[in-house]
Design a protein around this motif. Structure first.
Motif, PDB file in Angstrom:
ATOM      1  N   MET A  42       0.703  -1.336  -0.022  1.00 59.46           N
ATOM      2  CA  MET A  42      -0.187  -0.094   0.007  1.00 59.46           C
ATOM      3  C   MET A  42       0.843   1.426   0.153  1.00 59.46           C
ATOM      4  SD  MET A  42      -3.037   1.436   2.763  1.00 59.46           S
ATOM      5  CE  MET A  42      -3.757  -0.305   2.704  1.00 59.46           C
ATOM      6  N   HIS A  43       2.132   1.330   0.713  1.00 58.43           N
ATOM      7  CA  HIS A  43       2.647   2.419   0.821  1.00 58.43           C
ATOM      8  C   HIS A  43       3.466   2.637  -0.629  1.00 58.43           C
ATOM      9  CE1 HIS A  43       5.989   5.227   2.156  1.00 58.43           C
ATOM     10  NE2 HIS A  43       5.101   5.267   3.121  1.00 58.43           N
ATOM     11  N   LYS A  44       3.934   1.623  -1.140  1.00 62.28           N
ATOM     12  CA  LYS A  44       4.399   1.669  -2.521  1.00 62.28           C
ATOM     13  C   LYS A  44       3.560   2.455  -3.796  1.00 62.28           C
ATOM     14  CE  LYS A  44       7.987  -2.150  -2.838  1.00 62.28           C
ATOM     15  NZ  LYS A  44       8.484  -3.471  -3.077  1.00 62.28           N
ATOM     16  N   ALA A  45       2.237   1.905  -3.538  1.00 63.00           N
ATOM     17  CA  ALA A  45       1.244   2.447  -4.244  1.00 63.00           C
ATOM     18  C   ALA A  45       1.062   3.851  -4.106  1.00 63.00           C
ATOM     19  CB  ALA A  45      -0.234   1.820  -3.958  1.00 63.00           C
ATOM     20  N   ASN A  46       0.941   4.398  -2.671  1.00 65.15           N
ATOM     21  CA  ASN A  46       0.844   5.486  -2.583  1.00 65.15           C
ATOM     22  C   ASN A  46       2.154   6.561  -2.519  1.00 65.15           C
ATOM     23  OD1 ASN A  46      -1.589   5.526  -1.499  1.00 65.15           O
ATOM     24  ND2 ASN A  46      -1.323   4.617   0.268  1.00 65.15           N
ATOM     25  N   HIS A  47       3.400   5.949  -2.444  1.00 59.60           N
ATOM     26  CA  HIS A  47       4.915   6.635  -2.575  1.00 59.60           C
ATOM     27  C   HIS A  47       5.880   5.876  -3.244  1.00 59.60           C
ATOM     28  CE1 HIS A  47       3.043   9.242   0.668  1.00 59.60           C
ATOM     29  NE2 HIS A  47       2.623   8.261   1.353  1.00 59.60           N
ATOM     30  N   PRO A  48       5.357   6.035  -4.783  1.00 59.16           N
ATOM     31  CA  PRO A  48       6.277   4.976  -5.640  1.00 59.16           C
ATOM     32  C   PRO A  48       7.846   5.446  -5.624  1.00 59.16           C
ATOM     33  CG  PRO A  48       4.780   6.369  -7.036  1.00 59.16           C
ATOM     34  CD  PRO A  48       4.436   6.327  -5.490  1.00 59.16           C
ATOM     35  N   ASN A  49       8.154   6.636  -5.392  1.00 57.13           N
ATOM     36  CA  ASN A  49       9.330   6.863  -5.467  1.00 57.13           C
ATOM     37  C   ASN A  49       9.998   6.834  -4.058  1.00 57.13           C
ATOM     38  OD1 ASN A  49       9.108   7.802  -7.934  1.00 57.13           O
ATOM     39  ND2 ASN A  49       8.244   9.722  -7.414  1.00 57.13           N
ATOM     40  N   THR A  50       9.563   6.121  -3.279  1.00 52.14           N
ATOM     41  CA  THR A  50      10.242   6.053  -1.923  1.00 52.14           C
ATOM     42  C   THR A  50      10.888   4.552  -1.902  1.00 52.14           C
ATOM     43  OG1 THR A  50       8.543   7.330  -0.557  1.00 52.14           O
ATOM     44  CG2 THR A  50       9.753   5.675   0.645  1.00 52.14           C
ATOM     45  N   LYS A  51      12.005   4.315  -1.105  1.00 53.54           N
ATOM     46  CA  LYS A  51      12.838   3.274  -0.980  1.00 53.54           C
ATOM     47  C   LYS A  51      12.220   2.485   0.063  1.00 53.54           C
ATOM     48  CE  LYS A  51      17.196   1.108  -0.495  1.00 53.54           C
ATOM     49  NZ  LYS A  51      17.271   0.158  -1.276  1.00 53.54           N
ATOM     50  N   HIS A  52      11.544   1.373  -0.243  1.00 52.30           N
ATOM     51  CA  HIS A  52      10.800   0.520   0.800  1.00 52.30           C
ATOM     52  C   HIS A  52      11.765  -0.587   1.352  1.00 52.30           C
ATOM     53  CE1 HIS A  52       7.430   2.567  -1.423  1.00 52.30           C
ATOM     54  NE2 HIS A  52       7.274   2.568  -0.255  1.00 52.30           N
ATOM     55  N   TYR A  53      11.495  -0.894   2.630  1.00 52.07           N
ATOM     56  CA  TYR A  53      12.190  -1.843   3.315  1.00 52.07           C
ATOM     57  C   TYR A  53      10.981  -2.930   4.012  1.00 52.07           C
ATOM     58  CZ  TYR A  53      16.987  -0.142   2.920  1.00 52.07           C
ATOM     59  OH  TYR A  53      18.056   0.449   2.250  1.00 52.07           O
ATOM     60  N   CYS A  54      10.596  -4.071   3.614  1.00 53.22           N
ATOM     61  CA  CYS A  54       9.761  -4.720   4.149  1.00 53.22           C
ATOM     62  C   CYS A  54      10.710  -5.726   5.201  1.00 53.22           C
ATOM     63  CB  CYS A  54       9.185  -5.521   2.970  1.00 53.22           C
ATOM     64  SG  CYS A  54       7.853  -6.526   3.813  1.00 53.22           S
ATOM     65  N   GLU A  55      10.853  -5.058   6.267  1.00 53.57           N
ATOM     66  CA  GLU A  55      11.876  -5.807   7.372  1.00 53.57           C
ATOM     67  C   GLU A  55      11.160  -5.481   8.717  1.00 53.57           C
ATOM     68  OE1 GLU A  55      14.612  -7.358   6.844  1.00 53.57           O
ATOM     69  OE2 GLU A  55      14.721  -7.182   4.357  1.00 53.57           O
ATOM     70  N   ASN A  56      11.777  -6.122   9.752  1.00 55.37           N
ATOM     71  CA  ASN A  56      11.648  -5.749  11.062  1.00 55.37           C
ATOM     72  C   ASN A  56      12.368  -4.654  11.374  1.00 55.37           C
ATOM     73  OD1 ASN A  56      12.477  -5.607  13.821  1.00 55.37           O
ATOM     74  ND2 ASN A  56      11.554  -7.686  14.072  1.00 55.37           N
ATOM     75  N   VAL A  57      12.021  -3.662  12.112  1.00 60.64           N
ATOM     76  CA  VAL A  57      12.638  -2.283  12.149  1.00 60.64           C
ATOM     77  C   VAL A  57      14.090  -2.631  12.869  1.00 60.64           C
ATOM     78  CG1 VAL A  57      10.629  -1.089  12.096  1.00 60.64           C
ATOM     79  CG2 VAL A  57      11.551  -1.666  14.302  1.00 60.64           C
ATOM     80  N   TRP A  58      13.969  -3.573  13.518  1.00 59.78           N
ATOM     81  CA  TRP A  58      15.284  -3.763  14.028  1.00 59.78           C
ATOM     82  C   TRP A  58      16.406  -4.408  13.365  1.00 59.78           C
ATOM     83  CZ3 TRP A  58      15.500  -1.245  18.687  1.00 59.78           C
ATOM     84  CH2 TRP A  58      14.137  -1.088  19.416  1.00 59.78           C
ATOM     85  N   VAL A  59      15.988  -4.926  12.138  1.00 61.98           N
ATOM     86  CA  VAL A  59      16.968  -5.811  11.230  1.00 61.98           C
ATOM     87  C   VAL A  59      17.538  -4.446  10.293  1.00 61.98           C
ATOM     88  CG1 VAL A  59      16.987  -7.179   9.272  1.00 61.98           C
ATOM     89  CG2 VAL A  59      15.736  -7.825  11.270  1.00 61.98           C
ATOM     90  N   VAL A  60      16.760  -3.628  10.098  1.00 58.21           N
ATOM     91  CA  VAL A  60      17.442  -2.316   8.964  1.00 58.21           C
ATOM     92  C   VAL A  60      18.526  -1.740   9.450  1.00 58.21           C
ATOM     93  CG1 VAL A  60      16.963  -0.465   7.570  1.00 58.21           C
ATOM     94  CG2 VAL A  60      15.376  -2.372   7.760  1.00 58.21           C
ATOM     95  N   ASP A  61      19.816  -1.770   8.984  1.00 52.85           N
ATOM     96  CA  ASP A  61      20.847  -0.857   9.418  1.00 52.85           C
ATOM     97  C   ASP A  61      20.757   0.333   8.974  1.00 52.85           C
ATOM     98  OD1 ASP A  61      23.420   0.285   9.752  1.00 52.85           O
ATOM     99  OD2 ASP A  61      24.416  -1.239   9.571  1.00 52.85           O
ATOM    100  N   PRO A  62      20.399   1.400   9.945  1.00 51.47           N
ATOM    101  CA  PRO A  62      20.106   2.945   9.484  1.00 51.47           C
ATOM    102  C   PRO A  62      21.366   3.416   8.722  1.00 51.47           C
ATOM    103  CG  PRO A  62      20.250   2.737  11.839  1.00 51.47           C
ATOM    104  CD  PRO A  62      20.403   1.265  11.318  1.00 51.47           C
ATOM    105  N   VAL A  63      22.446   3.068   9.076  1.00 53.22           N
ATOM    106  CA  VAL A  63      23.668   3.673   8.366  1.00 53.22           C
ATOM    107  C   VAL A  63      23.919   3.399   6.747  1.00 53.22           C
ATOM    108  CG1 VAL A  63      26.513   3.872   8.485  1.00 53.22           C
ATOM    109  CG2 VAL A  63      24.900   3.895  10.577  1.00 53.22           C
TER     110      VAL A  63
END
Length: 100
Positions: A42-63
């Protein structure tokens, strides 16, 4: 915010907060993170130019996700299934509000 700074929406859901961020700041969300595939779709449909991570927030390395770019705005919505009726039924855990 300064040109070149990233805008991040963590626990992005379907994109409501991202839309609010864009309307309030004039800046599009660069990175959205959410563990739920349906929410990310749904987010991709609403915001197609955003980079999306379908991950647990603790897994994504912010750096790594920011790839050396500074962050101008990071939005951290609380996990909805524990304090609201978003997942059905009564809220489960008021203490999880501190996660964000």
């Amino acid at each position: 915010m300064i040109h070149g700074e990233l805008v991040i929406d963590n626990f992005a859901g379907g994109g409501g907060a991202s839309t609010g961020i864009e309307l309030a700041t004039g800046y599009s969300v660069d990175i959205a993170i959410n563990h739920d595939p349906e929410a990310i779709r749904m987010h991709k449909a609403n915001h197609p130019n955003t980079k999306h991570y379908c991950e647990n927030v603790w897994v994504v390395d912010p750096v790594k996700a920011c790839n050396g770019h500074p962050v101008g705005l990071a939005w951290f919505s609380p996990d909805c299934k524990h304090f609201s009726k978003a997942k059905g039924g009564k809220p489960k855990d008021k203490n999880i509000r501190g996660l964000a």
